[in-house]
Design a protein around this motif. Structure first.
Motif, PDB file in Angstrom:
ATOM      1  N   ILE A 173       1.016  -1.262   0.110  1.00 39.41           N
ATOM      2  CA  ILE A 173      -0.013  -0.028   0.107  1.00 39.41           C
ATOM      3  C   ILE A 173       0.761   1.132  -0.095  1.00 39.41           C
ATOM      4  O   ILE A 173       1.915   1.341   0.666  1.00 39.41           O
ATOM      5  CB  ILE A 173      -0.828   0.073   1.184  1.00 39.41           C
ATOM      6  CG1 ILE A 173      -2.037  -1.172   1.240  1.00 39.41           C
ATOM      7  CG2 ILE A 173      -1.801   1.158   1.283  1.00 39.41           C
ATOM      8  CD1 ILE A 173      -2.928  -1.395   2.240  1.00 39.41           C
ATOM      9  N   PHE A 174       0.523   2.193  -0.961  1.00 40.27           N
ATOM     10  CA  PHE A 174       1.220   3.507  -0.970  1.00 40.27           C
ATOM     11  C   PHE A 174       0.187   4.433  -0.444  1.00 40.27           C
ATOM     12  O   PHE A 174      -0.956   4.464  -0.621  1.00 40.27           O
ATOM     13  CB  PHE A 174       1.654   3.804  -2.495  1.00 40.27           C
ATOM     14  CG  PHE A 174       2.765   3.194  -2.992  1.00 40.27           C
ATOM     15  CD1 PHE A 174       4.006   3.461  -3.077  1.00 40.27           C
ATOM     16  CD2 PHE A 174       2.574   1.579  -3.456  1.00 40.27           C
ATOM     17  CE1 PHE A 174       5.118   2.782  -3.613  1.00 40.27           C
ATOM     18  CE2 PHE A 174       3.585   0.824  -3.884  1.00 40.27           C
ATOM     19  CZ  PHE A 174       4.737   1.337  -3.990  1.00 40.27           C
ATOM     20  N   TYR A 175       0.672   5.501   0.317  1.00 40.08           N
ATOM     21  CA  TYR A 175       0.038   6.526   0.788  1.00 40.08           C
ATOM     22  C   TYR A 175       0.326   8.026   0.232  1.00 40.08           C
ATOM     23  O   TYR A 175       1.660   8.205   0.237  1.00 40.08           O
ATOM     24  CB  TYR A 175       0.153   6.687   2.413  1.00 40.08           C
ATOM     25  CG  TYR A 175      -0.220   5.446   3.072  1.00 40.08           C
ATOM     26  CD1 TYR A 175      -1.616   5.306   3.484  1.00 40.08           C
ATOM     27  CD2 TYR A 175       0.418   4.168   3.324  1.00 40.08           C
ATOM     28  CE1 TYR A 175      -2.290   4.328   4.102  1.00 40.08           C
ATOM     29  CE2 TYR A 175       0.009   3.102   3.986  1.00 40.08           C
ATOM     30  CZ  TYR A 175      -1.420   3.249   4.388  1.00 40.08           C
ATOM     31  OH  TYR A 175      -2.032   2.047   5.063  1.00 40.08           O
ATOM     32  N   ASN A 178       3.190   9.991   2.247  1.00 42.94           N
ATOM     33  CA  ASN A 178       4.428   9.341   2.712  1.00 42.94           C
ATOM     34  C   ASN A 178       5.264  10.070   1.879  1.00 42.94           C
ATOM     35  O   ASN A 178       5.585   9.786   0.795  1.00 42.94           O
ATOM     36  CB  ASN A 178       4.184   7.967   2.464  1.00 42.94           C
ATOM     37  CG  ASN A 178       5.329   7.165   2.550  1.00 42.94           C
ATOM     38  OD1 ASN A 178       6.132   7.563   3.511  1.00 42.94           O
ATOM     39  ND2 ASN A 178       5.652   5.992   2.231  1.00 42.94           N
ATOM     40  N   GLU A 198      -2.159  10.014   6.781  1.00 45.99           N
ATOM     41  CA  GLU A 198      -1.468   9.163   5.910  1.00 45.99           C
ATOM     42  C   GLU A 198      -2.052   9.731   4.404  1.00 45.99           C
ATOM     43  O   GLU A 198      -1.183   9.492   3.496  1.00 45.99           O
ATOM     44  CB  GLU A 198      -1.298   8.090   5.969  1.00 45.99           C
ATOM     45  CG  GLU A 198      -0.762   7.557   7.253  1.00 45.99           C
ATOM     46  CD  GLU A 198      -0.899   5.999   7.684  1.00 45.99           C
ATOM     47  OE1 GLU A 198      -1.916   5.462   7.331  1.00 45.99           O
ATOM     48  OE2 GLU A 198       0.156   5.410   8.017  1.00 45.99           O
ATOM     49  N   SER A 201      -4.886   6.385   0.157  1.00 48.79           N
ATOM     50  CA  SER A 201      -4.114   5.283  -0.266  1.00 48.79           C
ATOM     51  C   SER A 201      -4.381   4.320  -1.431  1.00 48.79           C
ATOM     52  O   SER A 201      -5.488   4.561  -2.063  1.00 48.79           O
ATOM     53  CB  SER A 201      -4.205   4.220   0.916  1.00 48.79           C
ATOM     54  OG  SER A 201      -5.599   3.746   1.118  1.00 48.79           O
ATOM     55  N   MET A 203      -3.449   0.425  -3.231  1.00 51.59           N
ATOM     56  CA  MET A 203      -2.923  -0.548  -2.924  1.00 51.59           C
ATOM     57  C   MET A 203      -2.658  -1.314  -4.174  1.00 51.59           C
ATOM     58  O   MET A 203      -3.086  -1.234  -5.467  1.00 51.59           O
ATOM     59  CB  MET A 203      -3.779  -1.775  -2.441  1.00 51.59           C
ATOM     60  CG  MET A 203      -3.169  -2.983  -2.049  1.00 51.59           C
ATOM     61  SD  MET A 203      -4.149  -4.551  -1.940  1.00 51.59           S
ATOM     62  CE  MET A 203      -4.547  -4.917  -3.586  1.00 51.59           C
ATOM     63  N   LYS A 229      -8.176   0.912  -4.644  1.00 52.11           N
ATOM     64  CA  LYS A 229      -8.350   2.091  -3.574  1.00 52.11           C
ATOM     65  C   LYS A 229      -8.820   1.242  -2.315  1.00 52.11           C
ATOM     66  O   LYS A 229     -10.234   1.123  -2.183  1.00 52.11           O
ATOM     67  CB  LYS A 229      -9.068   2.921  -4.061  1.00 52.11           C
ATOM     68  CG  LYS A 229      -8.270   3.869  -5.274  1.00 52.11           C
ATOM     69  CD  LYS A 229      -9.346   4.911  -5.845  1.00 52.11           C
ATOM     70  CE  LYS A 229      -8.702   5.444  -7.196  1.00 52.11           C
ATOM     71  NZ  LYS A 229      -9.556   6.523  -7.760  1.00 52.11           N
ATOM     72  N   LYS A 450       9.333   2.471  -2.945  1.00 53.32           N
ATOM     73  CA  LYS A 450       8.604   3.737  -2.026  1.00 53.32           C
ATOM     74  C   LYS A 450       9.817   4.726  -1.648  1.00 53.32           C
ATOM     75  O   LYS A 450       9.384   5.719  -1.498  1.00 53.32           O
ATOM     76  CB  LYS A 450       8.166   3.080  -0.691  1.00 53.32           C
ATOM     77  CG  LYS A 450       6.735   2.196  -1.080  1.00 53.32           C
ATOM     78  CD  LYS A 450       6.412   1.549   0.425  1.00 53.32           C
ATOM     79  CE  LYS A 450       5.123   0.736   0.104  1.00 53.32           C
ATOM     80  NZ  LYS A 450       4.566   0.406   1.334  1.00 53.32           N
ATOM     81  N   GLU A 462      -6.258  12.101  -6.236  1.00 55.81           N
ATOM     82  CA  GLU A 462      -5.890  10.430  -6.457  1.00 55.81           C
ATOM     83  C   GLU A 462      -5.320  10.268  -7.524  1.00 55.81           C
ATOM     84  O   GLU A 462      -4.675   9.055  -7.652  1.00 55.81           O
ATOM     85  CB  GLU A 462      -7.129   9.660  -5.940  1.00 55.81           C
ATOM     86  CG  GLU A 462      -7.457   9.816  -4.319  1.00 55.81           C
ATOM     87  CD  GLU A 462      -8.563   8.830  -4.161  1.00 55.81           C
ATOM     88  OE1 GLU A 462      -8.248   7.781  -4.326  1.00 55.81           O
ATOM     89  OE2 GLU A 462      -9.221   9.058  -2.890  1.00 55.81           O
ATOM     90  N   LEU A 465      -1.802  10.441  -7.353  1.00 51.49           N
ATOM     91  CA  LEU A 465      -1.075   9.301  -6.511  1.00 51.49           C
ATOM     92  C   LEU A 465      -0.850   7.985  -7.370  1.00 51.49           C
ATOM     93  O   LEU A 465       0.058   7.429  -7.315  1.00 51.49           O
ATOM     94  CB  LEU A 465      -2.135   8.990  -5.342  1.00 51.49           C
ATOM     95  CG  LEU A 465      -1.900   7.571  -4.424  1.00 51.49           C
ATOM     96  CD1 LEU A 465      -0.566   7.662  -3.727  1.00 51.49           C
ATOM     97  CD2 LEU A 465      -3.085   7.472  -3.474  1.00 51.49           C
TER      98      LEU A 465
END
Length: 531
Positions: A173-175, A178, A198, A201, A203, A229, A450, A462, A465
């Motif tokens: 999972i990426f936030y 982060n 955070e 997110s 995934m 998501k 990451k 998003e 993201l």
């Protein structure tokens, strides 16, 4: 005198300390073995010397959670019952609590990161690792390409005529928030507002191999990557149905574009991957005897609202869209189905329900009867399960019905839905031992991506993201992926040589760049006092 006053002032003291310093200096000049000793705290005994109190305090801090602090110790001692126990009239100071925290083994710092070794040496984990996973993987490595430790070139053809490609799978999972926090900050910079939490997110679930990198078609237009998501009010969660769809798409790509190679999938031991069919046989919740008044319910009650019940497997109700159905209160809607058939020693199917025409047609037989049909005697005299299911698994001296069924071959060898789906199409599935993420090198790929992702500008949308996550994933060079592969193979070699988790982590760092360990490893371990 002037020098002693300056020294005393440095310690925010006055003439009294200066005079003591001069006396200590004269005494030391006359006798070099005569050093001043501090008597601070020598006249009192620490409360932590009481082992019972020390243990109670430690258990209290564990109950508080991982974000425990010294103030929690102060609050605990301030309780009337604790002060009465310790014979105190008042509590302790924050400074005392901080000293106690250090005595109890706590240190102020970042959450530890690195290899997770808790559970490495559990008997069942070691048995699977040494007797199943490592032998199978060692055989597979004789059929794969061998790359240099730097990942720059292939060292030569493998010993087998058939080329095998091993695909490692995992989810991460990426936030959105982060981002890297440690950097060179110019003195002219001032504080700026930062988003809380955070953030959104995303995934990612994907396959990776040392030969090709991320799983995709040669032209890159087809891939098996899943972006989700996660969240109750978003795309939901990654379920067993999702992993089955993903692996089906992966097998389609491999059979279409890489048909001349043998492909193996490696998954971790997540429950999502190990899920069996709803009707798969299991002794986990079986009752020992036939349910009382256990005839099939025909929709009528027996009066007073009493309805006969039969034992079965409770499963989630799934709608036409393939998603679970929920009740008005938000809980999952469930239904009972009959458990599938077992298999006797001569491969004869064994139904766990009485057949048509029997006095109790359709009713569950119970573990005692099932075991009697398998050749066990006096099973009705056995208990259903030993307390806590902690019992010796000895066939010659059976202790409980559930243990006997657990050891039956057809109960032991039930395959997961994932294994069944892959084997139908000629793909081998292998599961990484529990607690051994170091053997699944895709974990290192997530860490690399990451780190790249943290360097991108922070954006709230998003769509940004997802764009940044994909850029970070594609930034991993194939040479780096191969180096990660070498590292996981090195860990495997440490376990084959009999090292435990702590020793394996040390050896992997010491022999960085090696695919296998030297024969002197045990002498090196002894020198490092890790035996």
């Amino acid at each position: 005198m002037a020098a002693s006053l300056r020294a005393a002032h440095a310690y925010e003291a006055g003439p009294w300390l200066a005079s003591r310093l001069r006396r200590w200096a004269r005494d030391f000049i006359l006798d070099r073995s005569k050093l001043p000793l501090s008597t601070y705290g020598k006249g009192s005994r620490s409360l932590l010397a009481d082992e019972e109190f020390r243990q109670e305090l430690f258990l209290h801090l564990q109950e508080v959670g991982k974000y425990v602090c010294a103030q929690d110790v102060v609050n605990y001692v301030a309780r009337d019952d604790v002060k009465e126990w310790l014979g105190l009239t008042q509590g302790i100071t924050l400074a005392t609590a901080q000293r106690w925290m250090k005595v109890l083994g706590y240190r102020w710092g970042r959450t530890p990161t690195g290899q997770y070794v808790d559970g490495h040496e559990r008997d069942d984990v070691v048995k699977y690792r040494q007797e199943v996973f490592l032998p199978v993987f060692a055989e597979l490595l004789t059929q794969t390409q061998v790359y240099s430790p730097e990942g720059l070139e292939c060292l030569g053809p493998h010993s087998s005529s058939q080329h095998t490609v091993i695909w490692h799978h995992d989810e991460s999972i990426f936030y959105a928030h982060n981002r890297q926090t440690l950097r060179w900050v110019h003195k002219s910079e001032t504080a700026v507002p930062h988003p809380k939490g955070e953030g959104p997110s995303l995934m990612v679930a994907d396959f990776v191999s040392a030969d090709y990198g991320w799983l995709r078609s040669p032209d890159g237009t087809e891939h098996a990557r899943v972006l989700l998501k996660p969240g109750k009010n978003r795309d939901g969660y990654f379920t067993n149905n999702d992993i089955l769809k993903q692996v089906a798409r992966a097998m389609d790509i491999l059979q279409r574009y890489y048909p001349n190679e043998r492909h193996v999938f490696v998954f971790d031991n997540a429950t999502t991957h190990l899920k069996r069919a709803d009707s798969a046989i299991s002794a986990r919740h079986m009752p020992k005897n036939m349910p009382k008044n256990g005839r099939e319910w025909d929709g009528k009650d027996w009066g007073g609202g009493r309805k006969p019940k039969n034992w079965g497997v409770e499963v989630n109700v799934v709608g036409a869209d393939g998603k679970p159905v929920y009740k008005p209160d938000g809980s999952l809607l469930k239904q009972k189905v009959k458990m599938g058939k077992g298999k006797l020693a001569d491969d004869t199917p064994q139904s766990f329900y009485y057949p048509d025409g029997h006095e109790f047609a359709g009713v569950f037989k119970g573990m005692a009867v099932i075991l009697e049909e398998r050749g066990y005697a006096d099973t009705k005299k056995l208990r259903a399960e030993c307390p806590g299911f902690k019992c010796p698994s000895v066939r010659a001296n059976p202790c409980c019905c559930r243990r006997l069924l657990y050891n039956e071959p057809d109960f032991v060898n039930v395959k997961s839905l994932l294994e069944t789906a892959c084997e139908k199409r000629g793909f081998l599935v292998l599961f990484v031992p529990k607690f051994h993420c170091e053997l699944n090198f895709i974990e290192l790929c997530w860490g690399y991506s990451k780190r790249i992702y943290q360097e991108f500008p922070m954006l709230s949308a998003e769509e940004d993201l997802e764009k940044n996550v994909l850029k970070a994933l594609e930034a991993i060079p194939i040479e780096t992926i191969r180096r990660f592969t070498t590292k996981s193979h090195r860990f495997m070699d440490t376990y084959r040589k009999g090292l435990n988790g702590k020793q394996a982590a040390w050896a992997s760092r010491k022999y960085r760049g090696h695919r296998v360990l030297p024969e002197s490893i045990f002498r090196d371990l002894e020198d490092a006092k890790l035996n």
